[in-house]
Design a protein around this motif. Sequence first.
Motif, mmCIF file in Angstrom:
data_model
loop_
_atom_site.group_PDB
_atom_site.id
_atom_site.type_symbol
_atom_site.label_atom_id
_atom_site.label_comp_id
_atom_site.label_asym_id
_atom_site.label_seq_id
_atom_site.Cartn_x
_atom_site.Cartn_y
_atom_site.Cartn_z
ATOM 1 N N GLU A 183 0.823 -1.216 0.000
ATOM 2 C CA GLU A 183 0.000 0.000 0.000
ATOM 3 C C GLU A 183 0.855 1.263 0.000
ATOM 4 O O GLU A 183 0.341 2.346 -0.238
ATOM 5 C CB GLU A 183 -0.902 0.015 1.236
ATOM 6 C CG GLU A 183 -2.083 -0.919 1.131
ATOM 7 C CD GLU A 183 -3.176 -0.559 2.137
ATOM 8 O OE1 GLU A 183 -2.861 0.177 3.088
ATOM 9 O OE2 GLU A 183 -4.305 -1.018 1.944
ATOM 10 N N GLU B 177 2.887 4.222 -1.141
ATOM 11 C CA GLU B 177 2.724 4.876 -2.434
ATOM 12 C C GLU B 177 3.906 5.769 -2.795
ATOM 13 O O GLU B 177 4.535 6.380 -1.930
ATOM 14 C CB GLU B 177 1.471 5.759 -2.414
ATOM 15 C CG GLU B 177 0.185 4.965 -2.356
ATOM 16 C CD GLU B 177 -1.046 5.832 -2.563
ATOM 17 O OE1 GLU B 177 -0.901 7.049 -2.868
ATOM 18 O OE2 GLU B 177 -2.154 5.294 -2.443
ATOM 19 N N THR C 261 2.951 1.090 -4.828
ATOM 20 C CA THR C 261 1.830 1.653 -5.583
ATOM 21 C C THR C 261 2.257 3.032 -6.089
ATOM 22 O O THR C 261 2.859 3.797 -5.345
ATOM 23 C CB THR C 261 0.600 1.753 -4.665
ATOM 24 O OG1 THR C 261 0.181 0.414 -4.355
ATOM 25 C CG2 THR C 261 -0.536 2.523 -5.309
ATOM 26 N N ARG D 253 1.138 6.656 -7.752
ATOM 27 C CA ARG D 253 0.042 7.606 -7.947
ATOM 28 C C ARG D 253 0.587 8.775 -8.760
ATOM 29 O O ARG D 253 1.451 9.519 -8.285
ATOM 30 C CB ARG D 253 -0.491 8.079 -6.597
ATOM 31 C CG ARG D 253 -1.713 8.973 -6.665
ATOM 32 C CD ARG D 253 -2.264 9.249 -5.270
ATOM 33 N NE ARG D 253 -2.689 8.027 -4.613
ATOM 34 C CZ ARG D 253 -3.927 7.506 -4.717
ATOM 35 N NH1 ARG D 253 -4.857 8.114 -5.424
ATOM 36 N NH2 ARG D 253 -4.212 6.372 -4.090
ATOM 37 N N ASN E 15 -7.448 14.435 -0.134
ATOM 38 C CA ASN E 15 -6.723 13.210 0.206
ATOM 39 C C ASN E 15 -5.947 13.314 1.513
ATOM 40 O O ASN E 15 -4.980 12.587 1.710
ATOM 41 C CB ASN E 15 -5.753 12.856 -0.937
ATOM 42 C CG ASN E 15 -6.490 12.459 -2.200
ATOM 43 O OD1 ASN E 15 -6.873 11.310 -2.367
ATOM 44 N ND2 ASN E 15 -6.722 13.425 -3.077
ATOM 45 N N ALA F 111 -6.593 12.282 4.392
ATOM 46 C CA ALA F 111 -6.561 11.028 5.152
ATOM 47 C C ALA F 111 -5.587 10.036 4.535
ATOM 48 O O ALA F 111 -5.023 9.184 5.217
ATOM 49 C CB ALA F 111 -7.958 10.406 5.198
ATOM 50 N N ARG F 112 -5.402 10.141 3.227
ATOM 51 C CA ARG F 112 -4.549 9.173 2.537
ATOM 52 C C ARG F 112 -3.086 9.618 2.474
ATOM 53 O O ARG F 112 -2.192 8.855 2.080
ATOM 54 C CB ARG F 112 -5.095 8.994 1.108
ATOM 55 C CG ARG F 112 -4.299 8.034 0.263
ATOM 56 C CD ARG F 112 -4.807 8.051 -1.170
ATOM 57 N NE ARG F 112 -6.048 7.306 -1.284
ATOM 58 C CZ ARG F 112 -7.077 7.675 -2.049
ATOM 59 N NH1 ARG F 112 -7.023 8.793 -2.740
ATOM 60 N NH2 ARG F 112 -8.142 6.919 -2.113
ATOM 61 N N ARG G 67 0.014 7.606 3.446
ATOM 62 C CA ARG G 67 0.511 6.464 2.666
ATOM 63 C C ARG G 67 1.651 6.830 1.726
ATOM 64 O O ARG G 67 2.283 5.951 1.134
ATOM 65 C CB ARG G 67 -0.604 5.902 1.788
ATOM 66 C CG ARG G 67 -1.690 5.219 2.586
ATOM 67 C CD ARG G 67 -2.565 4.460 1.607
ATOM 68 N NE ARG G 67 -3.809 4.060 2.251
ATOM 69 C CZ ARG G 67 -4.861 3.597 1.605
ATOM 70 N NH1 ARG G 67 -4.816 3.484 0.279
ATOM 71 N NH2 ARG G 67 -5.949 3.247 2.250
#
Lengths: 433, 433, 433
Positions: free
Chosen positions: B173, B175, B213, B215, B232, B234-235, B238
């Motif tokens: 996960e 990124e 990953t 992006r 984003n 919250a993300r 990552r």
Amino acid sequence: MGAVNTLELAQELYDLVGELYPVRRSLTGPGVRRTLEIVARYVPLDVVEVPSGTQVLDWTVPDEWELREGWIATTDGVRVVDTSATSLRVLGYSVPVHAVLRRDELLDHVHVDPAAPEHIPYRTAYYDRTWGFCLTQRERAALSDDRYEVRVDADRGPGHLIYGEVVLPGTSEAEVLLSTHVCHPELANDNCSGIAVLALLGRRLAARDRRLTYRLLFLPGTIGALAWLHANRARAGRIAHGLVVAGVGDPGPLTYQRTVHGAHPVDRAAAMVVPARGGSLLDFSPWGYDERQFNAPGFRLPVGRLSRTPHGTYPEYHTSADDLSFVQPASLLDSLTALEEILSILEGDATYRNLAPYGEPQLGRRGLYAGIGGERDQAEVKLALLWVLNQSDGTRSLLDVAQRSGLPFAAVAHAARLLLDAGLLERVERPQR
Amino acid sequence: MGAVNTLELAQELYDLVGELYPVRRSLTGPGVRRTLEIVARYVPLDVVEVPSGTQVLDWTVPDEWELREGWIATTDGVRVVDTSATSLRVLGYSVPVHAVLRRDELLDHVHVDPAAPEHIPYRTAYYDRTWGFCLTQRERAALSDDRYEVRVDADRGPGHLIYGEVVLPGTSEAEVLLSTHVCHPELANDNCSGIAVLALLGRRLAARDRRLTYRLLFLPGTIGALAWLHANRARAGRIAHGLVVAGVGDPGPLTYQRTVHGAHPVDRAAAMVVPARGGSLLDFSPWGYDERQFNAPGFRLPVGRLSRTPHGTYPEYHTSADDLSFVQPASLLDSLTALEEILSILEGDATYRNLAPYGEPQLGRRGLYAGIGGERDQAEVKLALLWVLNQSDGTRSLLDVAQRSGLPFAAVAHAARLLLDAGLLERVERPQR
Amino acid sequence: MGAVNTLELAQELYDLVGELYPVRRSLTGPGVRRTLEIVARYVPLDVVEVPSGTQVLDWTVPDEWELREGWIATTDGVRVVDTSATSLRVLGYSVPVHAVLRRDELLDHVHVDPAAPEHIPYRTAYYDRTWGFCLTQRERAALSDDRYEVRVDADRGPGHLIYGEVVLPGTSEAEVLLSTHVCHPELANDNCSGIAVLALLGRRLAARDRRLTYRLLFLPGTIGALAWLHANRARAGRIAHGLVVAGVGDPGPLTYQRTVHGAHPVDRAAAMVVPARGGSLLDFSPWGYDERQFNAPGFRLPVGRLSRTPHGTYPEYHTSADDLSFVQPASLLDSLTALEEILSILEGDATYRNLAPYGEPQLGRRGLYAGIGGERDQAEVKLALLWVLNQSDGTRSLLDVAQRSGLPFAAVAHAARLLLDAGLLERVERPQR
């Protein structure tokens, strides 16, 4: 140490190298036994035996090997290569062979060092079942007959790995590990030099007052170090400092290779000694002698290495050219002296707490200061007194003080003794850093 | 990658820059839509729309802007400046105007770059309600009539900010954020080069096995990055590594600007790649592209920037001279290759624990070591094996090992694979440092 | 500060040195009292008295000493050496003597500086009961009679140690300690220069708004500093920054000696000021002025030292050649200005938290940014705004920002004020580092 004693000591070191040189050592066998007998004349040596087949850490102790002789002869009986002059002739740990072979069959078993074609290379095959001969390029080229008779007269079978261990107790349980390898055959610098220097260092340490405990190891390389580590895992935590001593007789300058930690007291002590003697400092590398084993992640013992020209970088390395003419008495003495200077720093290093920390204590009334102020001369001792007082807050060692102040360690240690005697310092056994 | 493919790839990059160049982009509007349509031919692109007026962090999404045409004409209808060749002619986000003005009134709306007077400057006014024209110094001097008719035929009203987002999932996960700006009009290096390199990088990454990953973001500068961060937050945790790609086609050498952290893995990977390709490393500065937003104190995402000649330091910067002749196929390819090398290090980086940490494991019986000892050749692979074993105590990554040993990352990663296959290493998912 | 004022200030400093120079100071006695009376014309000075015999830390306050006169005369009454020109003639703290002595008896009490034989050396014996005379080499050689009459007319008995203390309160309780020694007799650079610079600095600080509280100490060396520390142990924790000012009038460049900590804000502020004025930075050494006491392990107050040519390294040091011709008005002014620049940084240093930390806040709508984007000029203020925003996460001070960005501290502080006024920053009183 007077000039005469110094010359005598250099000669004694060189003579010991000369006595060790012709002994036909290998990883195991009578050569190591004979070597340890010689060393035992200098230090109280225990010989530890580990049977073949014993599991030590990830390894297994190999069979014992004894070479009686080896030769290549023409089919009419003329020996063109034999072990009369040096056991380097035979690949270490060769299995026995006696056969008449075609030239091409023989050549598969002949080793030449392309980088030093005029010398006999040193080669071993401890963990393979093979045999071989080591030749110069010219000797190999001269093998022009169709067939040759070859003979390796050797035993390879169950026996013991042996190593020598010396403990010189000090007032503290903290130990200094000093290690050298005893498994190389007739090579003078690698490592009769290391054996001789460590033996005489041990004799001299035994005659002194010691704070630290010294543990001297005379080990077959790799498997010997592993066998010692295997047997001493519980005790490894006591090793406060360590040095591998190897290749310390050649005419090149000193080199000290740091521990994997890189700034351990032994590294910092060596950094005060080795460059001042014209030598240089190297970062840790896992390619070397037994410091590889001591610095492994499961142990991380702070073991540096003292050599002169680094292994593998001189043309005589691992060839018959590493003979008695390659080793110098002055180099051996310089290496011994550097070791003693490093150990002297480690002996003297300590952390203190200034008992009059609120400003400077009045040194004058304690006789530590000249009475007439205003003079220009800022003698080293005065400066050392002030540095030790300023830095001794229970977290900084004398090595720290010497490093920060740029003063010689001996001056700093002398100042600390004066201040301790004057009741101005107390020793801190477990410094918080 | 063979020489032919390399040439083809360089040409493909350059052709894509050539296709992107004439598109009349601005912060919002049809130019960005058209650009994302082109990019979508290479990568599976999602287009995200954010309505005008939306609050994103401290900012408000501006109105959409569409420029149809703009010109300055003499009162007898001769157009002396118009947008037929380039939309740079009109100040970005100009409000509509159609009027006859006195020369002095017009000149208040004319922009010239005093540092590059012979070129048309690129100017915008996203957050002001004004209009303007961008001219060369000579063109401005030639405005000698008393009056001129001016026309900006543009819409500025509610619409959407759009940006493109591509996700290429890996087995982890974690990124890698790769971002480039898509808001500059007909400027080839700034930033058709970045868009083209990122599009083709995405196509090539999509075809590979991926641990990480990826992006990819094709964003209008500043407001686009802020809109993505807003959506984003919250993300954001990552994002393990990030790179802004911009200005990667000019003939100058590569430059990598560090993250604000300064020694993050992406910084250290770039430090292995960029200088080796003749480029240089710069410390973080808050003046730049969207790495400014990603590195802001509320996010502190580890996002570096790859460029060639740094923005603002070449004379073509933000002028009509930044055209297709300023961009080189070889430079585009070099930038793409550098990115792939950096990403390859990040893909391969991992932390291991040596499962035989007590001394060295016996590599020989595992086929990882030549059987005949004593040879001089210390092959890179042997050294890499020893370094990985020595350093892998669960706290040091392969990047650490490569950096400390001075060995190429690829050699270290290869050694780690061999040791992993031999059961001598285990991977540590959450290293303690 | 205009050029005229600057020249006036330099002259005022020099004139004050000229007034202080002939005062016959010692560790105690009327010379110190007279010196403090002069200083009190410039700053609101409290005179603190500590009786002889008082225990201060490890020391005891000595008796007071007053020298009336001293001379050496031939037996027929011709005075060959006397104190009419300078009190340096008599060993400081000499006990009274009046006797006729053999030449060899006299010579035991004669001090010459072998390193500066043509000048009268400065010598003291505060804690011994002896007497002596200080002569040039030539004067000593001329003492060829068999007998001489000597006289030291002095009192040495219970009295007081005195020192001067000035407190200039700021809005914060955090204090800046500024200290200079007042115990040296007719020596211009060491230390009439320090007394004069600190007196005028105090007058100028008193006229300004102050965040920090300033505590100025005019102390007899060592025992004065120890007496102050003894009386103020509870308050020492308030000392946030400190500077010893001494030897600041000679023609050499500035030198700043770091605190024992080495990277305290005062060290970092000095590192921005002193090299930029052509001076240099020195590491802490425990051999110096009263910074020795303040930096002792029981206090560890962050006190650096500003001097010009370091004590003990110029030939005039501690001799009669350190007279008014050795001190320069321009040097005094340069020292004062450097101090004011360092203090200005310490006044302005603070740690902030960016209140809009998620990406960059929109500076444009707050009037902090030019409306037209895309221009080349990256004015220092714009860059300073971005640096302060990026770095202000509550852990980094403006000094940190200035150091990292390479921007002048004043630019960074200006940006912080603009951002504070715009509501984008809040001050962090107790930063976590």
